[in-house]
Design a protein around this motif. Structure first.
Motif, PDB file in Angstrom:
ATOM      1  N   GLU A 296     -24.433 -29.203 -23.257  1.00  0.00           N
ATOM      2  CA  GLU A 296     -24.401 -27.955 -22.334  1.00  0.00           C
ATOM      3  C   GLU A 296     -25.380 -26.749 -22.917  1.00  0.00           C
ATOM      4  OE1 GLU A 296     -19.903 -27.283 -20.938  1.00  0.00           O
ATOM      5  OE2 GLU A 296     -20.263 -27.181 -23.163  1.00  0.00           O
ATOM      6  N   LEU A 297     -25.880 -27.062 -23.963  1.00  0.00           N
ATOM      7  CA  LEU A 297     -26.771 -26.217 -24.702  1.00  0.00           C
ATOM      8  C   LEU A 297     -27.975 -25.885 -23.712  1.00  0.00           C
ATOM      9  CD1 LEU A 297     -26.669 -26.892 -28.393  1.00  0.00           C
ATOM     10  CD2 LEU A 297     -25.595 -25.049 -27.164  1.00  0.00           C
TER      11      LEU A 297
ATOM     12  N   PHE B 241     -10.200 -22.641 -22.586  1.00  0.00           N
ATOM     13  CA  PHE B 241     -10.888 -21.815 -21.676  1.00  0.00           C
ATOM     14  C   PHE B 241     -11.413 -21.039 -22.381  1.00  0.00           C
ATOM     15  CE2 PHE B 241      -6.960 -22.728 -19.290  1.00  0.00           C
ATOM     16  CZ  PHE B 241      -7.298 -23.070 -18.064  1.00  0.00           C
ATOM     17  N   VAL B 242     -11.560 -20.809 -23.727  1.00  0.00           N
ATOM     18  CA  VAL B 242     -12.531 -20.055 -24.479  1.00  0.00           C
ATOM     19  C   VAL B 242     -13.250 -20.951 -25.525  1.00  0.00           C
ATOM     20  CG1 VAL B 242     -12.963 -17.993 -26.013  1.00  0.00           C
ATOM     21  CG2 VAL B 242     -11.172 -17.884 -24.272  1.00  0.00           C
ATOM     22  N   ARG B 243     -14.325 -21.328 -25.340  1.00  0.00           N
ATOM     23  CA  ARG B 243     -15.005 -22.475 -26.248  1.00  0.00           C
ATOM     24  C   ARG B 243     -16.397 -22.205 -26.139  1.00  0.00           C
ATOM     25  NH1 ARG B 243     -17.121 -26.608 -23.800  1.00  0.00           N
ATOM     26  NH2 ARG B 243     -16.910 -26.864 -21.411  1.00  0.00           N
ATOM     27  N   PHE B 244     -17.128 -22.542 -27.350  1.00  0.00           N
ATOM     28  CA  PHE B 244     -18.507 -22.848 -27.669  1.00  0.00           C
ATOM     29  C   PHE B 244     -19.098 -23.908 -27.082  1.00  0.00           C
ATOM     30  CE2 PHE B 244     -22.249 -21.579 -29.810  1.00  0.00           C
ATOM     31  CZ  PHE B 244     -22.414 -20.569 -29.908  1.00  0.00           C
TER      32      PHE B 244
ATOM     33  N   ALA C  32     -25.011 -26.604 -37.179  1.00  0.00           N
ATOM     34  CA  ALA C  32     -24.240 -27.432 -36.451  1.00  0.00           C
ATOM     35  C   ALA C  32     -24.642 -26.994 -34.862  1.00  0.00           C
ATOM     36  CB  ALA C  32     -22.584 -27.040 -36.605  1.00  0.00           C
ATOM     37  N   HIS C  33     -25.275 -25.935 -34.695  1.00  0.00           N
ATOM     38  CA  HIS C  33     -25.454 -25.529 -33.308  1.00  0.00           C
ATOM     39  C   HIS C  33     -26.967 -25.557 -33.020  1.00  0.00           C
ATOM     40  CE1 HIS C  33     -21.265 -25.035 -32.145  1.00  0.00           C
ATOM     41  NE2 HIS C  33     -21.269 -24.081 -33.156  1.00  0.00           N
ATOM     42  N   ASN C  34     -27.750 -26.213 -32.071  1.00  0.00           N
ATOM     43  CA  ASN C  34     -29.140 -26.103 -31.834  1.00  0.00           C
ATOM     44  C   ASN C  34     -29.577 -24.892 -31.095  1.00  0.00           C
ATOM     45  OD1 ASN C  34     -31.861 -26.657 -31.706  1.00  0.00           O
ATOM     46  ND2 ASN C  34     -31.501 -28.234 -30.161  1.00  0.00           N
ATOM     47  N   GLY C  35     -29.403 -23.800 -31.628  1.00  0.00           N
ATOM     48  CA  GLY C  35     -29.872 -22.580 -30.843  1.00  0.00           C
ATOM     49  C   GLY C  35     -29.624 -21.488 -31.698  1.00  0.00           C
ATOM     50  N   ILE C  36     -29.571 -20.147 -31.268  1.00  0.00           N
ATOM     51  CA  ILE C  36     -29.612 -18.871 -31.959  1.00  0.00           C
ATOM     52  C   ILE C  36     -28.684 -17.936 -31.354  1.00  0.00           C
ATOM     53  CG2 ILE C  36     -31.734 -19.022 -33.174  1.00  0.00           C
ATOM     54  CD1 ILE C  36     -32.813 -16.790 -30.933  1.00  0.00           C
TER      55      ILE C  36
END
Length: 224
Positions: free
Chosen positions: A12-13, A4-7, A101-105
């Protein structure tokens, strides 16, 4: 928590970026980050570590939200005297961003250092483009402040005081995070508690390093 609490996952980005962009046309944002203090009773051990700069005992909680005011990441384990920037630096999500690891800021307030993956406002904007950047950054970042306000209104113990020792208090904080997201998913009404006045808690850090190049690139590319 993992359910329920996830990046957001990589697929989905684009949706996360689009919903943040709708707020003030700030591109590539996948999360807004802020710290908030949850008051606790004086602990039996390491009592001084839990006294924050406002002189009460607390857990300093790191919160990341999406544009729809759901909590996507939480760190609830640090004593109140710990600075927001240290919590991020030593968190798993901070490490993931440093590893690209994440394509965003992320967007943070001036309590965080400006990095290539977390952009903060200019403390003293020098031109109209920097001011436009600040306006968009502040409006977009305010989603996490609204999230924290809704969360604390929904669970009054987060605003008043958790009368438990730190380990159990952190478990309560984590549990309310899950319940908050469930409530948001179910479109349950917010609580309009009188007497709650939640102000952003900012302890500015210096942002004059080489990582400011990314911020200036955003100014030149999107806010001229």
């Amino acid at each position: 928590m993992n359910e329920f609490v996830r990046f957001p996952a990589n697929n989905e980005l684009p949706t996360f970026k689009a919903t943040f962009y709708e707020i003030a046309n700030f591109p590539s944002v996948i999360g807004a980050i802020d710290g908030t203090h949850v008051k606790i009773i004086a602990p039996h051990q390491y009592e001084a570590d839990y006294v924050n700069r406002k002189n009460f005992h607390s857990i300093n909680v790191q919160v990341i939200s999406d544009a729809r005011r759901r909590i996507t990441n939480i760190v609830a384990r640090w004593p109140g005297s710990t600075h927001d920037s240290r919590i991020l630096r030593e968190s798993a999500v901070g490490d993931a961003f440093k590893r690209r690891a994440h394509n965003g800021i992320l967007l943070g307030d001036s309590g965080y250092p400006c990095k290539s993956w977390i952009l903060t406002p200019y403390l003293n904007p020098q031109n109209p483009a920097q001011q436009r950047y600040n306006n968009a950054q502040t409006r977009t970042h305010s989603t996490v402040e609204c999230t924290i306000e809704i969360w604390k209104r929904r669970f009054r113990c987060l605003y008043d005081e958790i009368r438990l020792q730190p380990v159990k208090a952190c478990r309560v904080i984590a549990a309310t995070t899950i319940l908050h997201n469930l409530a948001m998913d179910m479109n349950l009404p917010d609580f309009d508690d009188e007497g709650i006045d939640i102000q952003p808690e900012v302890d500015p850090v210096a942002n004059n390093g080489p990582d400011n190049a990314t911020r200036e690139h955003y100014v030149q590319q999107y806010f001229q």
